[in-house]
Design a protein around this motif. Structure first.
Motif, PDB file in Angstrom:
ATOM      1  N   GLY A  64     -24.701  80.585 -48.684  1.00 42.41           N
ATOM      2  CA  GLY A  64     -24.419  80.820 -50.284  1.00 42.41           C
ATOM      3  C   GLY A  64     -25.202  81.360 -51.083  1.00 42.41           C
ATOM      4  O   GLY A  64     -26.369  81.383 -50.721  1.00 42.41           O
ATOM      5  N   HIS A  85     -20.166  79.956 -51.648  1.00 42.38           N
ATOM      6  CA  HIS A  85     -20.072  79.385 -50.707  1.00 42.38           C
ATOM      7  C   HIS A  85     -19.328  79.928 -49.496  1.00 42.38           C
ATOM      8  O   HIS A  85     -18.046  79.790 -49.666  1.00 42.38           O
ATOM      9  N   THR A 137     -18.496  71.203 -52.456  1.00 40.65           N
ATOM     10  CA  THR A 137     -17.770  72.574 -52.125  1.00 40.65           C
ATOM     11  C   THR A 137     -16.375  72.557 -51.966  1.00 40.65           C
ATOM     12  O   THR A 137     -15.800  71.697 -51.366  1.00 40.65           O
ATOM     13  N   GLY A 147     -14.294  80.000 -47.528  1.00 41.29           N
ATOM     14  CA  GLY A 147     -15.306  80.579 -48.793  1.00 41.29           C
ATOM     15  C   GLY A 147     -14.614  80.306 -50.204  1.00 41.29           C
ATOM     16  O   GLY A 147     -13.522  79.942 -50.187  1.00 41.29           O
ATOM     17  N   TYR A 171     -19.274  76.359 -55.286  1.00 42.72           N
ATOM     18  CA  TYR A 171     -20.114  75.256 -54.958  1.00 42.72           C
ATOM     19  C   TYR A 171     -20.610  74.702 -56.388  1.00 42.72           C
ATOM     20  O   TYR A 171     -20.858  75.528 -57.356  1.00 42.72           O
TER      21      TYR A 171
END
Length: 137
Positions: A130, A16, A46, A29, A32
């Protein structure tokens, strides 16, 4: 048929990336994970690390998704999302909480994997992308 057992609920894992555009901007980043407790509902978590104005930053989100076409095996499925996020900038120790609202689109939500794109608000304008792998019953 009866309700599925807990172990039969679809589970999703993925990567993600999220960006928020406000003062300061944040780009991060990470991972998830989600479960679909009902036909059209998904609970997603997340956790991401990245940068905010050159400082190390972290963002976590707990979101509920309402899926419009959860069994689609071709094309895309749309969903609405809402929940909460927390962002922390390491150098300043500044931790902020946010409400998140948005819309998403994902490829083939009824299959074993696919991409996802989201847009909305939550700490400024929020854009996310994602890739998800799904374990379907």
């Amino acid at each position: 048929p009866g309700r599925p057992l807990a172990a039969q609920h679809p589970v999703e894992y993925g990567v993600h990336a999220v960006a928020t555009f406000a003062t300061p901007d944040l780009v991060a980043g990470g991972g998830y994970a989600a479960v679909r407790p009902g036909e059209r509902t998904r609970l997603a978590l997340t956790l991401a690390a990245g940068t905010s104005d050159g400082d190390v930053a972290f963002r976590g989100e707990l979101l509920g998704h309402f899926l419009l076409s959860p069994r689609a095996t071709h094309g895309v499925g749309f969903y609405a999302l809402g929940g909460a996020a927390v962002a922390d900038v390491e150098s300043t120790g500044d931790t902020q909480g946010y409400m998140v609202l948005g819309l998403g689109v994902e490829s083939r939500p009824g299959t074993r994997s696919g991409w996802a794109l989201e847009a909305g608000i939550g700490g400024g304008l929020r854009i996310a992308a994602g890739y998800r792998w799904r374990r379907l019953p």
